[in-house]
Design a protein around this motif. Structure first.
Motif, PDB file in Angstrom:
ATOM      1  N   ASP A 119      -4.770   6.485  -0.640  1.00 46.33           N
ATOM      2  CA  ASP A 119      -4.041   5.298  -0.400  1.00 46.33           C
ATOM      3  C   ASP A 119      -4.337   4.413  -1.525  1.00 46.33           C
ATOM      4  O   ASP A 119      -5.575   3.950  -1.992  1.00 46.33           O
ATOM      5  CB  ASP A 119      -4.701   4.699   0.847  1.00 46.33           C
ATOM      6  CG  ASP A 119      -4.077   5.686   2.227  1.00 46.33           C
ATOM      7  OD1 ASP A 119      -2.885   6.166   2.035  1.00 46.33           O
ATOM      8  OD2 ASP A 119      -4.558   5.394   3.183  1.00 46.33           O
ATOM      9  N   TYR A 120      -3.397   3.727  -2.268  1.00 50.62           N
ATOM     10  CA  TYR A 120      -3.491   2.725  -3.170  1.00 50.62           C
ATOM     11  C   TYR A 120      -2.591   1.646  -3.409  1.00 50.62           C
ATOM     12  O   TYR A 120      -1.693   1.617  -2.699  1.00 50.62           O
ATOM     13  CB  TYR A 120      -3.445   3.702  -4.515  1.00 50.62           C
ATOM     14  CG  TYR A 120      -2.144   4.162  -4.852  1.00 50.62           C
ATOM     15  CD1 TYR A 120      -1.422   3.538  -5.925  1.00 50.62           C
ATOM     16  CD2 TYR A 120      -1.619   5.242  -4.355  1.00 50.62           C
ATOM     17  CE1 TYR A 120      -0.202   3.935  -6.133  1.00 50.62           C
ATOM     18  CE2 TYR A 120      -0.394   5.809  -4.518  1.00 50.62           C
ATOM     19  CZ  TYR A 120       0.464   4.970  -5.381  1.00 50.62           C
ATOM     20  OH  TYR A 120       1.739   5.532  -5.846  1.00 50.62           O
ATOM     21  N   ASP A 121      -3.021   0.619  -4.183  1.00 47.38           N
ATOM     22  CA  ASP A 121      -2.191  -0.623  -4.415  1.00 47.38           C
ATOM     23  C   ASP A 121      -1.341  -0.174  -5.646  1.00 47.38           C
ATOM     24  O   ASP A 121      -1.922  -0.323  -6.651  1.00 47.38           O
ATOM     25  CB  ASP A 121      -3.197  -1.748  -4.576  1.00 47.38           C
ATOM     26  CG  ASP A 121      -2.266  -3.211  -4.649  1.00 47.38           C
ATOM     27  OD1 ASP A 121      -1.068  -2.819  -4.980  1.00 47.38           O
ATOM     28  OD2 ASP A 121      -2.964  -4.167  -4.750  1.00 47.38           O
ATOM     29  N   PRO A 122      -0.072  -0.047  -5.573  1.00 48.23           N
ATOM     30  CA  PRO A 122       0.768   0.138  -6.755  1.00 48.23           C
ATOM     31  C   PRO A 122       0.906  -0.893  -7.937  1.00 48.23           C
ATOM     32  O   PRO A 122       1.018  -0.508  -9.121  1.00 48.23           O
ATOM     33  CB  PRO A 122       1.919   0.551  -6.299  1.00 48.23           C
ATOM     34  CG  PRO A 122       1.940  -0.197  -4.879  1.00 48.23           C
ATOM     35  CD  PRO A 122       0.706  -0.051  -4.548  1.00 48.23           C
ATOM     36  N   THR A 126      -5.492  13.203  -0.669  1.00 50.27           N
ATOM     37  CA  THR A 126      -4.590  11.947  -0.200  1.00 50.27           C
ATOM     38  C   THR A 126      -5.213  10.812  -0.700  1.00 50.27           C
ATOM     39  O   THR A 126      -6.255  10.417  -0.202  1.00 50.27           O
ATOM     40  CB  THR A 126      -4.077  12.161   1.169  1.00 50.27           C
ATOM     41  OG1 THR A 126      -3.468  13.275   1.558  1.00 50.27           O
ATOM     42  CG2 THR A 126      -3.170  11.116   1.655  1.00 50.27           C
ATOM     43  N   SER A 180      -1.478   3.116 -10.835  1.00 49.90           N
ATOM     44  CA  SER A 180      -0.219   4.041 -10.738  1.00 49.90           C
ATOM     45  C   SER A 180      -0.608   5.583  -9.963  1.00 49.90           C
ATOM     46  O   SER A 180      -1.766   5.761 -10.237  1.00 49.90           O
ATOM     47  CB  SER A 180       0.707   4.382 -11.950  1.00 49.90           C
ATOM     48  OG  SER A 180      -0.185   4.932 -12.814  1.00 49.90           O
ATOM     49  N   ALA A 181       0.350   6.170  -9.488  1.00 51.29           N
ATOM     50  CA  ALA A 181       0.008   7.601  -9.103  1.00 51.29           C
ATOM     51  C   ALA A 181      -0.435   8.521 -10.033  1.00 51.29           C
ATOM     52  O   ALA A 181      -1.284   9.425  -9.906  1.00 51.29           O
ATOM     53  CB  ALA A 181       1.154   8.251  -8.198  1.00 51.29           C
ATOM     54  N   MET A 217       0.994  -1.308   0.165  1.00 47.47           N
ATOM     55  CA  MET A 217       0.154  -0.099  -0.111  1.00 47.47           C
ATOM     56  C   MET A 217       0.894   1.142  -0.030  1.00 47.47           C
ATOM     57  O   MET A 217       1.899   1.422   0.567  1.00 47.47           O
ATOM     58  CB  MET A 217      -0.826  -0.055   1.498  1.00 47.47           C
ATOM     59  CG  MET A 217      -2.113   0.983   1.130  1.00 47.47           C
ATOM     60  SD  MET A 217      -3.118   0.697  -0.037  1.00 47.47           S
ATOM     61  CE  MET A 217      -3.823  -0.971   0.354  1.00 47.47           C
ATOM     62  N   GLU A 218       0.412   2.080  -0.715  1.00 50.18           N
ATOM     63  CA  GLU A 218       1.201   3.638  -0.980  1.00 50.18           C
ATOM     64  C   GLU A 218       0.324   4.797  -0.730  1.00 50.18           C
ATOM     65  O   GLU A 218      -0.886   4.483  -0.996  1.00 50.18           O
ATOM     66  CB  GLU A 218       1.987   3.599  -2.197  1.00 50.18           C
ATOM     67  CG  GLU A 218       3.326   2.655  -2.413  1.00 50.18           C
ATOM     68  CD  GLU A 218       4.270   2.895  -3.681  1.00 50.18           C
ATOM     69  OE1 GLU A 218       3.926   3.977  -4.214  1.00 50.18           O
ATOM     70  OE2 GLU A 218       4.757   1.872  -3.857  1.00 50.18           O
ATOM     71  N   ARG A 219       0.960   5.911  -0.301  1.00 45.41           N
ATOM     72  CA  ARG A 219       0.310   6.892  -0.327  1.00 45.41           C
ATOM     73  C   ARG A 219       0.668   8.086  -1.148  1.00 45.41           C
ATOM     74  O   ARG A 219       1.963   8.420  -1.063  1.00 45.41           O
ATOM     75  CB  ARG A 219       0.235   7.385   1.249  1.00 45.41           C
ATOM     76  CG  ARG A 219      -0.783   8.672   1.709  1.00 45.41           C
ATOM     77  CD  ARG A 219      -0.788   8.684   3.008  1.00 45.41           C
ATOM     78  NE  ARG A 219      -1.976   7.983   3.645  1.00 45.41           N
ATOM     79  CZ  ARG A 219      -2.212   8.195   4.620  1.00 45.41           C
ATOM     80  NH1 ARG A 219      -1.886   8.760   5.581  1.00 45.41           N
ATOM     81  NH2 ARG A 219      -3.417   7.262   5.096  1.00 45.41           N
ATOM     82  N   VAL A 220      -0.334   8.837  -1.626  1.00 43.85           N
ATOM     83  CA  VAL A 220       0.228   9.914  -2.458  1.00 43.85           C
ATOM     84  C   VAL A 220      -0.680  11.050  -2.088  1.00 43.85           C
ATOM     85  O   VAL A 220      -1.766  11.084  -1.980  1.00 43.85           O
ATOM     86  CB  VAL A 220       0.258   9.628  -3.873  1.00 43.85           C
ATOM     87  CG1 VAL A 220      -0.963   9.297  -4.518  1.00 43.85           C
ATOM     88  CG2 VAL A 220       0.968  10.688  -4.767  1.00 43.85           C
TER      89      VAL A 220
END
Length: 110
Positions: free
Chosen positions: A45-48, A43, A52-53, A1-4
């Motif tokens: 939270d996503y699964d890369p 903001t 993608s961002a 999990m990533e955050r952008v």
């Protein structure tokens, strides 16, 4: 999990927040969206491995909220001071009357 986090200066009302959340939460791989009209940012939270961002940014921009671009208010007609109450600041002075204090009793004690 990533955050952008994206800066979205045109996100200035609650209905904008709702629209951005609706658009982003419909994307596969987006887990959570925190959009703020106060801070004008989004903001995500996503699964890369699924999204993608850059794809998230494109979805925000496609919804009508360009990233990092300040809104153009140059076409607004400037206000003029007509001395009406809308343009006049008046200092409001209040006074507590002793009889009111005596009658209020315990209601004024928190």
């Amino acid at each position: 999990m990533e955050r952008v986090t994206f800066s979205t200066p045109t996100l200035y009302a609650d209905h904008h927040v709702l629209k951005v959340r609706q658009v982003l939460l419909a994307l596969d791989g987006v887990k959570d969206v925190i959009a703020s009209s106060m801070y004008r940012d989004v903001t995500v939270d996503y699964d890369p491995s699924k999204i993608s961002a850059e794809a998230i940014q494109q979805a925000i921009e496609a919804a009508g909220y360009p990233i990092g671009v300040e809104p153009d208010f140059s076409d607004l007609v400037p206000a003029h001071d007509d001395s009406s109450p809308w343009y006049t600041y008046i200092r409001r002075v209040t006074q507590t009357i002793q009889a009111d204090l005596e009658m209020s009793g315990d209601f004024r004690k928190y």
